[in-house]
Write a protein that holds these residues in place. Structure first.
Motif, mmCIF file in Angstrom:
data_model
loop_
_atom_site.group_PDB
_atom_site.id
_atom_site.type_symbol
_atom_site.label_atom_id
_atom_site.label_comp_id
_atom_site.label_asym_id
_atom_site.label_seq_id
_atom_site.Cartn_x
_atom_site.Cartn_y
_atom_site.Cartn_z
ATOM 1 N N LYS A 115 0.346 -9.264 18.587
ATOM 2 C CA LYS A 115 0.124 -8.269 17.542
ATOM 3 C C LYS A 115 -1.186 -8.555 16.827
ATOM 4 O O LYS A 115 -1.641 -9.700 16.758
ATOM 5 C CB LYS A 115 1.261 -8.302 16.518
ATOM 6 N N THR A 125 5.442 -9.139 4.078
ATOM 7 C CA THR A 125 6.632 -8.960 4.903
ATOM 8 C C THR A 125 6.247 -8.327 6.232
ATOM 9 O O THR A 125 5.173 -7.741 6.371
ATOM 10 C CB THR A 125 7.660 -8.071 4.182
ATOM 11 N N ASP A 126 7.148 -8.413 7.165
ATOM 12 C CA ASP A 126 6.890 -7.797 8.476
ATOM 13 C C ASP A 126 6.740 -6.285 8.361
ATOM 14 O O ASP A 126 5.915 -5.687 9.065
ATOM 15 C CB ASP A 126 8.009 -8.144 9.458
ATOM 16 N N ASN A 127 7.512 -5.670 7.481
ATOM 17 C CA ASN A 127 7.417 -4.215 7.313
ATOM 18 C C ASN A 127 6.060 -3.810 6.748
ATOM 19 O O ASN A 127 5.468 -2.820 7.189
ATOM 20 C CB ASN A 127 8.530 -3.704 6.403
ATOM 21 N N LYS A 156 3.217 -5.527 7.018
ATOM 22 C CA LYS A 156 2.224 -5.758 8.076
ATOM 23 C C LYS A 156 2.234 -4.618 9.090
ATOM 24 O O LYS A 156 1.177 -4.119 9.490
ATOM 25 C CB LYS A 156 2.498 -7.080 8.787
ATOM 26 N N GLU A 157 3.407 -4.207 9.492
ATOM 27 C CA GLU A 157 3.504 -3.122 10.483
ATOM 28 C C GLU A 157 2.963 -1.813 9.911
ATOM 29 O O GLU A 157 2.304 -1.038 10.614
ATOM 30 C CB GLU A 157 4.946 -2.969 10.961
#
Length: 77
Positions: A31, A1-3, A5-6
């Motif tokens: 990114k 998920t993007d979360n 990855k961040e």
């Protein structure tokens, strides 16, 4: 998920973890990528994920055994 990855980018200080590279995301137009150290895309354990720039990530597409060993021994801390 993007979360996820961040969270990996944050953990790695938005820096490519290949020794000798160390480019910061602020120096790029995109990114940083998140790479699976064991090449198993199902393994989302944060210890299996690492931040790489696109150039270094592309290098890891070849000679997987070398890179698996590399990531187990030589990543930046």
């Amino acid at each position: 998920t993007d979360n996820l990855k961040e969270s990996i980018r944050i953990r790695d200080n938005y820096t490519c973890q290949i020794e000798g590279c160390g480019i910061h995301q602020d120096e790029l137009d995109r990114k940083l990528d998140i790479h699976h150290k064991d090449y198993n895309k199902e393994n989302l354990n944060p210890d299996n994920l690492i931040t790489l720039c696109k150039c270094c990530h592309t290098k890891t597409n070849f000679n997987r055994n070398y890179w698996i060993n590399y990531f187990n021994k030589y990543v930046l801390e």
